[in-house]
Design a protein around this motif. Structure first.
Motif, PDB file in Angstrom:
ATOM      1  N   MET A   1       0.840  -1.179   0.000  1.00  0.00           N
ATOM      2  CA  MET A   1       0.000   0.000   0.000  1.00  0.00           C
ATOM      3  C   MET A   1       0.884   1.241   0.000  1.00  0.00           C
ATOM      4  N   ILE A   2       0.507   2.220  -0.805  1.00  0.00           N
ATOM      5  CA  ILE A   2       1.190   3.512  -0.825  1.00  0.00           C
ATOM      6  C   ILE A   2       0.204   4.558  -0.326  1.00  0.00           C
ATOM      7  N   LYS A   3       0.606   5.305   0.694  1.00  0.00           N
ATOM      8  CA  LYS A   3      -0.209   6.416   1.179  1.00  0.00           C
ATOM      9  C   LYS A   3       0.620   7.679   0.976  1.00  0.00           C
ATOM     10  N   PRO A   4       0.504   8.296  -0.236  1.00  0.00           N
ATOM     11  CA  PRO A   4       1.364   9.433  -0.532  1.00  0.00           C
ATOM     12  C   PRO A   4       1.038  10.689   0.268  1.00  0.00           C
ATOM     13  N   TYR A   5      -0.135  10.732   0.867  1.00  0.00           N
ATOM     14  CA  TYR A   5      -0.485  11.949   1.593  1.00  0.00           C
ATOM     15  C   TYR A   5      -1.411  11.633   2.759  1.00  0.00           C
ATOM     16  N   HIS A   6      -1.083  12.215   3.906  1.00  0.00           N
ATOM     17  CA  HIS A   6      -1.928  12.149   5.100  1.00  0.00           C
ATOM     18  C   HIS A   6      -1.794  13.508   5.775  1.00  0.00           C
ATOM     19  N   SER A   7      -2.855  14.294   5.775  1.00  0.00           N
ATOM     20  CA  SER A   7      -2.775  15.688   6.246  1.00  0.00           C
ATOM     21  C   SER A   7      -2.252  15.796   7.676  1.00  0.00           C
ATOM     22  N   GLY A   8      -2.700  14.926   8.560  1.00  0.00           N
ATOM     23  CA  GLY A   8      -2.243  14.978   9.952  1.00  0.00           C
ATOM     24  C   GLY A   8      -0.750  14.711  10.081  1.00  0.00           C
ATOM     25  N   ARG A   9      -0.259  13.740   9.346  1.00  0.00           N
ATOM     26  CA  ARG A   9       1.173  13.408   9.383  1.00  0.00           C
ATOM     27  C   ARG A   9       2.000  14.548   8.808  1.00  0.00           C
ATOM     28  N   PHE A  10       1.553  15.105   7.667  1.00  0.00           N
ATOM     29  CA  PHE A  10       2.272  16.224   7.059  1.00  0.00           C
ATOM     30  C   PHE A  10       2.291  17.422   8.008  1.00  0.00           C
ATOM     31  N   LYS A  11       1.168  17.703   8.622  1.00  0.00           N
ATOM     32  CA  LYS A  11       1.082  18.830   9.557  1.00  0.00           C
ATOM     33  C   LYS A  11       2.015  18.623  10.743  1.00  0.00           C
ATOM     34  N   ALA A  12       2.043  17.406  11.287  1.00  0.00           N
ATOM     35  CA  ALA A  12       2.915  17.094  12.425  1.00  0.00           C
ATOM     36  C   ALA A  12       4.388  17.271  12.070  1.00  0.00           C
ATOM     37  N   LEU A  13       4.730  17.045  10.811  1.00  0.00           N
ATOM     38  CA  LEU A  13       6.112  17.210  10.348  1.00  0.00           C
ATOM     39  C   LEU A  13       6.422  18.631   9.900  1.00  0.00           C
ATOM     40  N   GLY A  14       5.432  19.512   9.952  1.00  0.00           N
ATOM     41  CA  GLY A  14       5.634  20.899   9.534  1.00  0.00           C
ATOM     42  C   GLY A  14       5.680  21.071   8.026  1.00  0.00           C
ATOM     43  N   LEU A  15       5.083  20.133   7.296  1.00  0.00           N
ATOM     44  CA  LEU A  15       5.088  20.189   5.835  1.00  0.00           C
ATOM     45  C   LEU A  15       3.817  20.832   5.298  1.00  0.00           C
ATOM     46  N   HIS A  16       3.893  21.291   4.092  1.00  0.00           N
ATOM     47  CA  HIS A  16       2.759  21.903   3.394  1.00  0.00           C
ATOM     48  C   HIS A  16       1.606  20.903   3.337  1.00  0.00           C
ATOM     49  N   THR A  17       0.356  21.382   3.545  1.00  0.00           N
ATOM     50  CA  THR A  17      -0.779  20.464   3.586  1.00  0.00           C
ATOM     51  C   THR A  17      -1.885  20.772   2.585  1.00  0.00           C
ATOM     52  N   LYS A  18      -1.740  21.801   1.740  1.00  0.00           N
ATOM     53  CA  LYS A  18      -2.785  22.125   0.757  1.00  0.00           C
ATOM     54  C   LYS A  18      -2.232  21.903  -0.646  1.00  0.00           C
ATOM     55  N   TYR A  19      -2.903  21.037  -1.395  1.00  0.00           N
ATOM     56  CA  TYR A  19      -2.451  20.707  -2.744  1.00  0.00           C
ATOM     57  C   TYR A  19      -3.575  20.971  -3.735  1.00  0.00           C
ATOM     58  N   ASP A  20      -3.233  21.626  -4.846  1.00  0.00           N
ATOM     59  CA  ASP A  20      -4.228  22.073  -5.820  1.00  0.00           C
ATOM     60  C   ASP A  20      -4.330  21.193  -7.058  1.00  0.00           C
ATOM     61  N   GLU A  21      -3.358  20.310  -7.278  1.00  0.00           N
ATOM     62  CA  GLU A  21      -3.382  19.528  -8.509  1.00  0.00           C
ATOM     63  C   GLU A  21      -2.683  18.191  -8.293  1.00  0.00           C
ATOM     64  N   GLU A  22      -3.216  17.162  -8.949  1.00  0.00           N
ATOM     65  CA  GLU A  22      -2.583  15.849  -8.961  1.00  0.00           C
ATOM     66  C   GLU A  22      -2.397  15.412 -10.403  1.00  0.00           C
ATOM     67  N   LEU A  23      -1.360  14.628 -10.617  1.00  0.00           N
ATOM     68  CA  LEU A  23      -1.013  14.175 -11.955  1.00  0.00           C
ATOM     69  C   LEU A  23      -0.507  12.741 -11.847  1.00  0.00           C
ATOM     70  N   VAL A  24      -0.912  11.895 -12.793  1.00  0.00           N
ATOM     71  CA  VAL A  24      -0.423  10.527 -12.866  1.00  0.00           C
ATOM     72  C   VAL A  24       0.188  10.341 -14.247  1.00  0.00           C
ATOM     73  N   VAL A  25       1.450   9.893 -14.288  1.00  0.00           N
ATOM     74  CA  VAL A  25       2.181   9.753 -15.544  1.00  0.00           C
ATOM     75  C   VAL A  25       2.627   8.302 -15.694  1.00  0.00           C
ATOM     76  N   THR A  26       2.379   7.725 -16.875  1.00  0.00           N
ATOM     77  CA  THR A  26       2.885   6.395 -17.198  1.00  0.00           C
ATOM     78  C   THR A  26       4.056   6.553 -18.153  1.00  0.00           C
ATOM     79  N   SER A  27       5.160   5.889 -17.857  1.00  0.00           N
ATOM     80  CA  SER A  27       6.368   6.019 -18.665  1.00  0.00           C
ATOM     81  C   SER A  27       6.942   4.664 -19.036  1.00  0.00           C
ATOM     82  N   ALA A  28       7.680   4.663 -20.133  1.00  0.00           N
ATOM     83  CA  ALA A  28       8.376   3.470 -20.603  1.00  0.00           C
ATOM     84  C   ALA A  28       9.750   3.375 -19.952  1.00  0.00           C
TER      85      ALA A  28
END
Length: 155
Positions: A1-28
């Motif tokens: 399982m990948i949990k790329p974002y958890h607002s409580g964890r990010f906040k506890a670490l002093g990291l930015h918690t508001k994100y406006d865009e997500e992108l998924v890229v498939t590459s060769a």
């Protein structure tokens, strides 16, 4: 399982918690993307994860006055280790793809702006990409080397 974002964890670490865009890229396999950044007034913080496959994720410090200016670091992200990389403003970002159909997920603090997009050539900072014959897009081949960049990011 990948949990790329958890607002409580990010906040506890002093990291930015508001994100406006997500992108998924498939590459060769053997593709190198980057090294990209977005300038002011809408610089981007990025949160990167690899949902499928394996990448070498690379960041380069382009903040003038930083003790690590022009230095790079790299991290293996894959679907097995489930690591997530937090990329602050003022760092250029790119990655090398080691497996076919690799899926990379980005979460960004500001919406993409073509007018503010910037980048440095993938081969201008001495990164050891680990790919013998890389596939580079025309856009990325035409980026300027780090030594010619006029960075507006200040440490």
């Amino acid at each position: 399982m990948i949990k790329p974002y958890h607002s409580g964890r990010f906040k506890a670490l002093g990291l930015h918690t508001k994100y406006d865009e997500e992108l998924v890229v498939t590459s060769a396999k053997d593709v190198i993307r980057g090294l990209h950044f977005q300038g002011h007034p809408l610089p981007q913080i990025k949160v990167i994860s690899c949902a499928k496959g394996k990448i070498l994720d690379v960041v380069v410090d382009i903040r003038k006055g930083s003790p690590t200016y022009a230095k790079w670091d790299s991290f293996i992200l894959d679907s097995e280790n489930s690591y997530v990389l937090y990329v602050p403003e003022g760092l250029a970002h790119g990655y090398a793809v080691f497996e076919e159909n690799t899926i990379v997920c980005y979460r960004m603090s500001n919406i993409f702006s073509a007018e503010l997009e910037g980048g440095i050539r993938w081969d201008s900072v001495g990164v050891e990409w680990g790919i013998e014959s890389p596939v580079i897009s025309e856009r990325d081949r035409n980026l300027i080397p780090l030594c010619d960049i006029d960075s507006k990011f200040i440490y």
